[in-house]
Scaffold this motif. Structure first.
Motif, PDB file in Angstrom:
ATOM      1  N   VAL A 104       0.858  -1.193   0.000  1.00 44.98           N
ATOM      2  CA  VAL A 104       0.000   0.000   0.000  1.00 44.98           C
ATOM      3  C   VAL A 104       0.889   1.237   0.000  1.00 44.98           C
ATOM      4  O   VAL A 104       2.062   1.173   0.388  1.00 44.98           O
ATOM      5  N   LEU A 105       0.331   2.329  -0.451  1.00 44.23           N
ATOM      6  CA  LEU A 105       1.108   3.553  -0.591  1.00 44.23           C
ATOM      7  C   LEU A 105       1.698   3.976   0.749  1.00 44.23           C
ATOM      8  O   LEU A 105       1.011   4.073   1.743  1.00 44.23           O
ATOM      9  N   GLY A 106       3.011   4.193   0.732  1.00 37.13           N
ATOM     10  CA  GLY A 106       3.711   4.638   1.935  1.00 37.13           C
ATOM     11  C   GLY A 106       4.054   3.530   2.895  1.00 37.13           C
ATOM     12  O   GLY A 106       4.661   3.788   3.942  1.00 37.13           O
ATOM     13  N   GLY A 107       3.690   2.276   2.633  1.00 31.90           N
ATOM     14  CA  GLY A 107       3.965   1.172   3.555  1.00 31.90           C
ATOM     15  C   GLY A 107       4.942   0.166   2.974  1.00 31.90           C
ATOM     16  O   GLY A 107       5.285   0.190   1.786  1.00 31.90           O
ATOM     17  N   ALA A 108       5.394  -0.744   3.811  1.00 31.21           N
ATOM     18  CA  ALA A 108       6.312  -1.808   3.381  1.00 31.21           C
ATOM     19  C   ALA A 108       5.541  -2.906   2.667  1.00 31.21           C
ATOM     20  O   ALA A 108       4.373  -3.176   2.961  1.00 31.21           O
ATOM     21  N   ALA A 109       6.228  -3.534   1.740  1.00 25.89           N
ATOM     22  CA  ALA A 109       5.593  -4.618   0.987  1.00 25.89           C
ATOM     23  C   ALA A 109       5.481  -5.873   1.845  1.00 25.89           C
ATOM     24  O   ALA A 109       6.402  -6.223   2.587  1.00 25.89           O
ATOM     25  N   SER A 110       4.352  -6.545   1.758  1.00 21.92           N
ATOM     26  CA  SER A 110       4.150  -7.838   2.412  1.00 21.92           C
ATOM     27  C   SER A 110       4.372  -8.924   1.367  1.00 21.92           C
ATOM     28  O   SER A 110       3.803  -8.877   0.274  1.00 21.92           O
ATOM     29  N   LYS A 111       5.201  -9.939   1.694  1.00 22.09           N
ATOM     30  CA  LYS A 111       5.651 -10.903   0.683  1.00 22.09           C
ATOM     31  C   LYS A 111       5.151 -12.321   0.991  1.00 22.09           C
ATOM     32  O   LYS A 111       5.026 -12.714   2.154  1.00 22.09           O
ATOM     33  N   ALA A 112       4.919 -13.063  -0.088  1.00 23.98           N
ATOM     34  CA  ALA A 112       4.532 -14.487   0.004  1.00 23.98           C
ATOM     35  C   ALA A 112       5.241 -15.243  -1.122  1.00 23.98           C
ATOM     36  O   ALA A 112       5.779 -14.633  -2.055  1.00 23.98           O
ATOM     37  N   THR A 113       5.244 -16.566  -1.027  1.00 25.37           N
ATOM     38  CA  THR A 113       5.926 -17.404  -2.015  1.00 25.37           C
ATOM     39  C   THR A 113       4.911 -18.290  -2.721  1.00 25.37           C
ATOM     40  O   THR A 113       4.067 -18.935  -2.074  1.00 25.37           O
ATOM     41  N   LEU A 114       5.008 -18.319  -4.047  1.00 20.86           N
ATOM     42  CA  LEU A 114       4.125 -19.163  -4.863  1.00 20.86           C
ATOM     43  C   LEU A 114       4.951 -20.304  -5.468  1.00 20.86           C
ATOM     44  O   LEU A 114       5.973 -20.068  -6.115  1.00 20.86           O
ATOM     45  N   SER A 115       4.494 -21.545  -5.256  1.00 19.94           N
ATOM     46  CA  SER A 115       5.141 -22.730  -5.837  1.00 19.94           C
ATOM     47  C   SER A 115       4.160 -23.363  -6.821  1.00 19.94           C
ATOM     48  O   SER A 115       3.023 -23.673  -6.453  1.00 19.94           O
TER      49      SER A 115
END
Length: 325
Positions: A104-115
């Protein structure tokens, strides 16, 4: 004053936006299926972006959804106090595997992994088997065309058995095999189970082991056979004994007969004159009263013991012959 309020608003927005959460953090899906992720915040974001392996695939703003395609879409599931968007990738391919981010704008990216995984085939070589009770057999399972390397296991009548899996690669896929040794105790269903993370339940192949019990011989028949065999053996021994006894007796009789014949022939070959020659003729002349008396006696050489009375003890009487001159 206006600038102060704007800075405070941006600061609050940044703090609240940094609380975005992405679920699931790890997703494993089969190639060709759909992958889904949820991104939620505590405040409605002004802008939200989604990337796959660093590529911007979709963005959300007050004006709407941008960059959506047939394969990539987003759905708003926002409700009071819970601002949530669902991101979907349809017909997932191997090159979609990697990192998925929500920001989201101004925030840190939240990450996930796709297999993205491949589902192959599974089968048991040889199919159903029929074995006699106590026999040794084996079942071989083959899992062909899987990614990643699958986990192969067995189930016999619902009881799980692990096994040592051997695998080879063919391109970017795995071919795996596993062997289960079995002692035929009872008829059973045998399953080979193949599992990869993208499957909620393992794929399986099922065959059946049929155990045939050896027929038990009737006790009466067994006794009858034993008695008959024993009687036959005893009869054979009796006949052989009689034959051997008769043969030995006949041989002994023949030997005695030969001895008797040899004795008779030996006696017949001895001339009567030999018996005469075997005697000595002894003469003695006595004179009595002007007469001369010749006394003659015979002696058997076979026994020369002289007995009183002018006899020799040879079992024969000696005869005296008087000759008057």
């Amino acid at each position: 004053m206006y600038v102060f309020r704007l800075g405070l608003f941006l600061l609050v927005t940044t703090v609240t936006s940094s609380q975005a959460q992405l679920q699931p953090l790890n997703a494993a899906v089969l190639r060709g299926s759909k992958a889904q992720f949820n991104c939620s915040t505590n405040q409605p974001p002004s802008t939200m972006t989604w990337t796959v392996n660093g590529r911007l695939v979709i963005s959300i703003s007050a004006s709407g959804v941008l960059n959506s395609t047939d394969r990539v879409s987003v759905t708003n599931f926002t409700k009071p106090g819970d601002y949530r968007w669902e991101f979907s990738i349809s017909n997932v391919q191997r090159d979609d595997a990697g990192e998925v981010t929500c920001q989201v704008l101004g925030g840190a990216a939240s990450k996930a992994t796709l297999s993205v995984q491949e589902r192959g085939s599974v089968g048991i070589i040889g199919g159903n088997q029929t074995k006699t009770e106590g026999a040794q057999t084996a079942f071989q399972c083959q899992a062909v065309g899987w990614f990643p390397e699958p986990n192969v296991s067995w189930s016999v009548d619902g009881v799980a058995y692990s096994c040592n899996t051997s695998s080879v690669t063919q391109g970017n896929l795995f071919n795996s095999s596993c062997t289960l040794p079995v002692t035929a105790v009872k008829s059973s269903s045998v399953q080979c189970l193949v599992k990869i993370p993208a499957l909620s339940t393992p794929d399986s192949s099922t065959v059946f082991l049929t155990v045939v019990k050896l027929a038990k011989i009737d006790q009466t028949v067994l006794i009858a056979v034993t008695v008959a065999f024993s009687a036959a053996a005893l009869l054979f021994l009796i006949i052989y004994g009689i034959f051997f006894f008769c043969k030995r007796r006949k041989k002994k009789s023949s030997y005695q007969e030969e001895l008797r014949r040899a004795r008779i022939q030996s006696q017949n070959r001895t001339p009567a004159t030999e018996n005469v020659r075997g005697r000595d003729n002894r003469g003695h002349r006595d004179r009595h009263d002007g007469h001369t008396t010749d006394r003659v006696w015979y002696t058997n050489h076979s026994n020369k013991h002289q007995m009183p009375g002018d006899f020799f003890d040879d079992g024969h009487s000696n005869h005296s012959h008087m000759t008057m001159l």
